[in-house]
Enzyme design. Structure first.
Site, mmCIF file in Angstrom:
data_model
loop_
_atom_site.group_PDB
_atom_site.id
_atom_site.type_symbol
_atom_site.label_atom_id
_atom_site.label_comp_id
_atom_site.label_asym_id
_atom_site.label_seq_id
_atom_site.Cartn_x
_atom_site.Cartn_y
_atom_site.Cartn_z
ATOM 1 N N ALA A 61 0.828 -1.202 0.000
ATOM 2 C CA ALA A 61 0.000 0.000 0.000
ATOM 3 C C ALA A 61 0.863 1.254 0.000
ATOM 4 O O ALA A 61 2.015 1.240 0.423
ATOM 5 C CB ALA A 61 -0.920 -0.003 1.221
ATOM 6 N N GLY A 100 0.189 -5.432 0.642
ATOM 7 C CA GLY A 100 -0.826 -5.527 -0.400
ATOM 8 C C GLY A 100 -0.283 -6.121 -1.684
ATOM 9 O O GLY A 100 -1.037 -6.708 -2.471
ATOM 10 N N GLU A 103 -0.624 -9.753 -1.140
ATOM 11 C CA GLU A 103 -2.066 -10.068 -1.195
ATOM 12 C C GLU A 103 -2.550 -10.072 -2.645
ATOM 13 O O GLU A 103 -3.391 -10.901 -3.027
ATOM 14 C CB GLU A 103 -2.847 -9.057 -0.358
ATOM 15 N N GLU A 123 2.347 -5.707 7.619
ATOM 16 C CA GLU A 123 1.374 -4.738 8.138
ATOM 17 C C GLU A 123 1.382 -4.626 9.656
ATOM 18 O O GLU A 123 1.146 -3.550 10.219
ATOM 19 C CB GLU A 123 -0.047 -5.118 7.669
#
Length: 718
Positions: A61, A100, A103, A123
């Site tokens: 992110a 992310g 992910e 995270e």
């Protein structure tokens, strides 16, 4: 953004483009949504490969977006659309797939990684959890135990380990995108139903309740009050016990709680403080981005005690050739220790130990050709001055001369040399090859090139290098002094070592003051106090035992040392241990009796002291000194102080650092309590609130990002 190209006719290649790490900004997410939709709807496209520009898949992110309202398409439905498509999608992972980014890769049907790639879900280190399906898909892919370990620690794994765990399907040392395209072509037309992780159950575990209870105990113990690791366990438990849609709902609920938490703000402050630390400047206008660092191919380390050995190891591991200098009678022992450190480190990394990078000598002349020299001899000014005079005569012109002193005057050492502009402090923290912090001490005559070289070398060694000014103790140890003194004063007033340590450890420190002192060795501080004339034979008989230089002083630690109690090394200190060198601290009845006798001798009446007072007295005294450091221009900003304390002094990351913590508590509250304690203890001058703290409160207690607007520096070293 994301670039769309057709490759080999039937393969759609989607390339993420957002340097430097292709973070998933709003524009990148929109680009992925648009290009995936285009690929899935184009009948000529039979498979898709997702990669990142410039050999980096995706760093996760865009953390800068966390500060404001989110815009652009959300990650969860974007990744779901990739997974739900009926055309095989292959992630070509080069460089990194973090957060992310991983992910996103887990939403793809296949994953191929370059051998040098690293993967992880970090995270938790930002006070969050992987909230784009990471806590639900990863356990379904690699099993609950392995997923728990990676998600609750944020640990990165190599491509080789990722293959072993089952995160990736293939590892290559060739062109990853080309390999991924060929692989995608080989699976065109095949069903991807079995490749959708959301449709899989988690691999069964023998006793899931016991597994999660044990994981929660371990996490609570290691997290020391941090809430994100606990939430990660809860999210993974949802993956193991709930259908995928309900698990995703639980992941979303937990993330919503974390996202707005004070701990997440604190951890993200640490993240940005670490990056801001490298952006130094000097009073003359020189800056990090305008000053050129000199090359360091060969370095010398003078003195191979505990600190010198660690510095030599850190340099060698960074690829620097090292000349290690020590007296002949101690050289063989130092060589064995350094070789052992290098061998064990290389074994952990799966590499050959760089033993040939270190050359040993008993002669200072061996440092003659070094580009940079780090002095790490005994903390004695006269000895260090002698070494610097000799180095100035021996070393080649232009060689940078650095001292590892923890608080002595760097400019005084520079005065011993022919080129004082080439002298800086490089204050490492023990063990130097492990601890992340490096204070780079800028003397008033240190040149921009000298500072730039030391900072760049620190970065090369994997350190968080922070530029600081020259004063006794610099930043970290100057702030530590009132913290330690307050802990001793609390013992005089009725506390016990156990009570003080428990309060600090519950706050989040790995060790309280007294357990840490026992570990470090009480004799170290005793020697420093003797040299400062605070204790020992040089202190005139008849002087008040509890007054030094007109200020309150506690002789407790001196008296403990006079009993031969130096901590773990002697088996006795503030605590008792099973044997010399023991590690398990136990309460010592002798120490408690000693404290009672001490109070009676000095007419002190013990009173009840609670945990709140321990925290306020110790932490607010430390924080107040931090404000004075900012006033004096010894640190450029509060972020630098926070980086120093988080990475060098064990301040709990989820508290953000001492200056951030002051802002979270409320500057007015810190001011009020300092005024209270200074009134109660007028003989402790450093409890008087700093003028900067008063000005900040008078200015409405602005957020930490705006403190620099209030700081007025008549003098500054940075």
């Amino acid at each position: 953004m994301a670039q769309y190209t057709r490759f080999s006719g039937s393969v759609a290649l989607i390339t993420l483009q957002n340097p430097p790490v292709n973070a998933l900004s709003a524009a990148v997410r929109q680009g992925i949504v648009d290009t995936i939709k285009r690929a899935l709807s184009d009948p000529k496209v039979k498979s898709v490969v997702i990669c990142g520009q410039n050999g980096k898949f995706c760093g996760g992110a865009d953390i800068k977006e966390f500060a404001g309202p989110m815009s652009g398409p959300p990650l969860v439905p974007m990744i779901h659309a990739i997974e739900a498509g009926d055309k095989p999608v292959v992630a070509a992972i080069e460089g990194m797939a973090f957060g992310g980014g991983l992910e996103l890769a887990l939403g793809c049907h296949y994953r191929i990684a370059h051998v040098k790639a690293r993967l992880g879900l970090p995270e938790v280190t930002l006070g969050l959890l992987p909230a784009a399906g990471g806590t639900q898909r990863l356990p379904r892919l690699i099993g609950v135990p392995a997923a728990l370990e990676l998600i609750t620690t944020g640990r990165h794994v190599t491509a080789a380990e990722a293959l072993e765990l089952g995160i990736v399907d293939q590892v290559t040392d060739k062109n990853t995108v080309e390999i991924a395209v060929k692989f995608a072509q080989s699976v065109e037309g095949q069903s991807v139903d079995g490749r959708r992780l959301s449709g899989r159950p988690c691999p069964p575990t023998p006793d899931p309740d016991a597994l999660f209870e044990g994981a929660m105990r371990r996490v609570r113990r290691s997290a020391r009050g941090a809430i994100a690791p606990v939430a990660c366990v809860q999210a993974v438990r949802a993956a193991a016990t709930l259908p995928y849609p309900r698990g995703m709902e639980r992941e979303k609920e937990l993330m919503a709680t974390l996202f707005t938490s004070a701990q997440a703000r604190a951890l993200q402050h640490c993240f940005f403080a670490q990056r801001a630390a490298g952006k130094w400047s000097l009073p003359g206008g020189a800056r990090w981005d305008t000053s050129e660092a000199g090359p360091v191919r060969r370095a010398a380390v003078i003195g191979l005690g505990t600190m010198g050995r660690g510095i030599a190891v850190a340099l060698a591991q960074a690829g620097v050739s090292v000349i290690a200098v020590e007296a002949q009678d101690r050289l063989a022992e130092a060589e064995r220790a350094i070789s052992g450190f290098l061998a064990r480190g290389a074994q952990r990394r799966g590499e050959a130990p760089p033993l040939d990078r270190v050359r040993y000598s008993p002669n200072l002349q061996a440092a003659a050709k070094a580009d940079l020299v780090i002095e790490a001899v005994f903390e004695d000014m006269a000895l260090k001055e002698k070494v610097f005079r000799e180095l100035s005569a021996v070393c080649k012109p232009g060689a940078l001369l650095c001292t590892n002193t923890s608080g002595l005057d760097v400019d005084r050492l520079a005065s011993c040399t022919r080129s004082p502009e080439l002298v800086v402090g490089m204050h490492f923290f023990a063990p130097a090859h492990v601890m992340k912090l490096l204070e780079v001490v800028c003397g008033p005559r240190s040149s921009p090139e000298a500072v730039a070289t030391a900072m760049q070398l620190g970065k090369r060694m994997g350190k968080v290098a922070v530029a600081v000014g020259n004063c006794p103790g610099f930043v970290g140890n100057r702030m530590l002094k009132p913290y330690l003194e307050q802990a001793n004063f609390l013992l005089e007033e009725g506390a016990t070592p156990e009570l003080v340590d428990q309060a600090l450890e519950e706050f989040g420190f790995a060790m309280g003051v007294f357990r840490m002192s026992d570990l470090s060795g009480l004799d170290v501080g005793w020697r420093i106090r003797k040299e400062a004339g605070q204790t020992g034979p040089g202190v005139a008989a008849g002087r008040p035992a509890r007054i030094r230089h007109g200020r309150r002083y506690s002789p407790l630690a001196d008296m403990i040392c006079e009993q031969g109690r130096f901590g773990q090394k002697t088996g006795r200190g503030w605590y008792q241990y099973d044997k010399p060198g023991g590690r398990v601290a136990r309460s010592d009845p002798w120490l408690h009796s000693f404290l009672e006798e001490y109070r009676a001798r000095h007419g002190l009446v013990a009173r009840r002291i609670d945990h709140q007072e321990v925290l306020e007295r110790c932490l607010y005294a430390l924080i107040n000194e931090g404000f004075r450091i900012l006033e004096d221009g010894i640190a450029a900003g509060p972020e630098d102080i926070d980086a120093i304390y988080v990475f060098g002094y064990g301040w709990p990351r989820h508290r953000g650092g001492p200056m951030f913590y002051a802002g979270m508590v409320g500057l007015a509250r810190v001011l009020e309590r300092l005024e209270h304690y200074h009134q109660a203890h007028p003989d402790v001058s450093y409890l008087e609130p700093s003028s900067l703290l008063r000005r900040l409160v008078a200015s409405g207690s602005p957020p930490i990002q705006r403190w620099r607007e209030v700081i007025k520096r008549p003098r500054s070293q940075l």
